[in-house]
Design a protein around this motif. Sequence first.
Motif, PDB file in Angstrom:
ATOM      1  N   THR A 134      41.767  50.439  48.230  1.00 43.92           N
ATOM      2  CA  THR A 134      42.106  51.076  47.037  1.00 43.92           C
ATOM      3  C   THR A 134      42.627  50.442  45.917  1.00 43.92           C
ATOM      4  O   THR A 134      42.917  51.070  45.076  1.00 43.92           O
ATOM      5  CB  THR A 134      43.264  52.200  47.510  1.00 43.92           C
ATOM      6  N   SER A 135      42.758  49.018  46.070  1.00 47.17           N
ATOM      7  CA  SER A 135      43.088  48.383  44.900  1.00 47.17           C
ATOM      8  C   SER A 135      42.272  47.053  44.868  1.00 47.17           C
ATOM      9  O   SER A 135      41.818  46.504  45.932  1.00 47.17           O
ATOM     10  CB  SER A 135      44.694  48.104  45.050  1.00 47.17           C
ATOM     11  N   CYS A 136      42.075  46.300  43.798  1.00 51.08           N
ATOM     12  CA  CYS A 136      41.251  45.186  43.869  1.00 51.08           C
ATOM     13  C   CYS A 136      42.437  43.891  44.367  1.00 51.08           C
ATOM     14  O   CYS A 136      41.912  42.956  44.407  1.00 51.08           O
ATOM     15  CB  CYS A 136      40.859  44.814  42.216  1.00 51.08           C
ATOM     16  N   ASN A 137      43.539  44.182  44.031  1.00 54.25           N
ATOM     17  CA  ASN A 137      44.617  43.310  44.432  1.00 54.25           C
ATOM     18  C   ASN A 137      44.602  43.142  45.873  1.00 54.25           C
ATOM     19  O   ASN A 137      44.505  43.845  46.570  1.00 54.25           O
ATOM     20  CB  ASN A 137      46.046  43.413  43.807  1.00 54.25           C
ATOM     21  N   CYS A 168      36.238  44.164  39.756  1.00 49.57           N
ATOM     22  CA  CYS A 168      37.515  43.664  39.867  1.00 49.57           C
ATOM     23  C   CYS A 168      37.391  42.496  38.968  1.00 49.57           C
ATOM     24  O   CYS A 168      36.263  41.870  38.770  1.00 49.57           O
ATOM     25  CB  CYS A 168      37.735  43.199  41.171  1.00 49.57           C
ATOM     26  N   GLU A 181      35.901  49.019  41.389  1.00 53.08           N
ATOM     27  CA  GLU A 181      36.585  50.352  41.836  1.00 53.08           C
ATOM     28  C   GLU A 181      35.527  51.410  41.266  1.00 53.08           C
ATOM     29  O   GLU A 181      34.967  51.338  40.092  1.00 53.08           O
ATOM     30  CB  GLU A 181      37.777  50.627  40.666  1.00 53.08           C
TER      31      GLU A 181
END
Length: 235
Positions: A232-235, A167, A154
Amino acid sequence: MRLRFLVALIMFATISCSDGVEVTTDISASASKVTPGVQLNELARFYSDTLPCASCAGIVTNIAILNDSLYFITELYLSENPVPFGRMGRYKREGDHLFLFGGEDSADRFEILSGQLKKLDKKGEEIVNGLDYTLEEVPMPKNLLDQVFLADGELSIENKQVKFKPCRQDEPWQVIQDKGAKEAEKYLQKDKSEDLGTVVVRATVQLKSLNDGAGVNDYQIQLMKINSRLGTSCN
């Protein structure tokens, strides 16, 4: 974040930005286990070899086990990318098993052998497929610092400072606020046109040593390049 970097990291003594890759695959498939009396800090060694890969020619894996429960690992996917992926985190030992944590309760597991680490599956069981998953203890190379690797994380700005939180890691890495950070800031400001305060990117970073004046080497990273935006997210 400043993590104590008490021993030098092992990386790829045989690779550089301009050279090819040399891999040694002549490794022993058996070794005796260490005794339960071995202390945790006695594992502060360096391990390296090429592990099997389902979709590539092999994964050149280097692990540095540090004295204060820290580890550093790099993984180079042969025939896929000339630069390795890298991460750092906490580890712990339970008997003859070693857990390398990456945040969010995830962990890579290894069996501790004499002069070797043997990769296990996610349940901590031996991988039985006829392939060799052992890493050999190796001597310290001369080019220990200033290593270049890839990391997904991020990217954000906090208190006018560029932040990078990998991440699978609980805390951000300390970033050198130099020209590379300024370029990363411009990249982030461009994405803010979409009302995004934080974006997940794949970045090329360089590990740098940092001496705190007391003779203790910590580490920081230099952002060299934002390779791509991942979301927008590591997931």
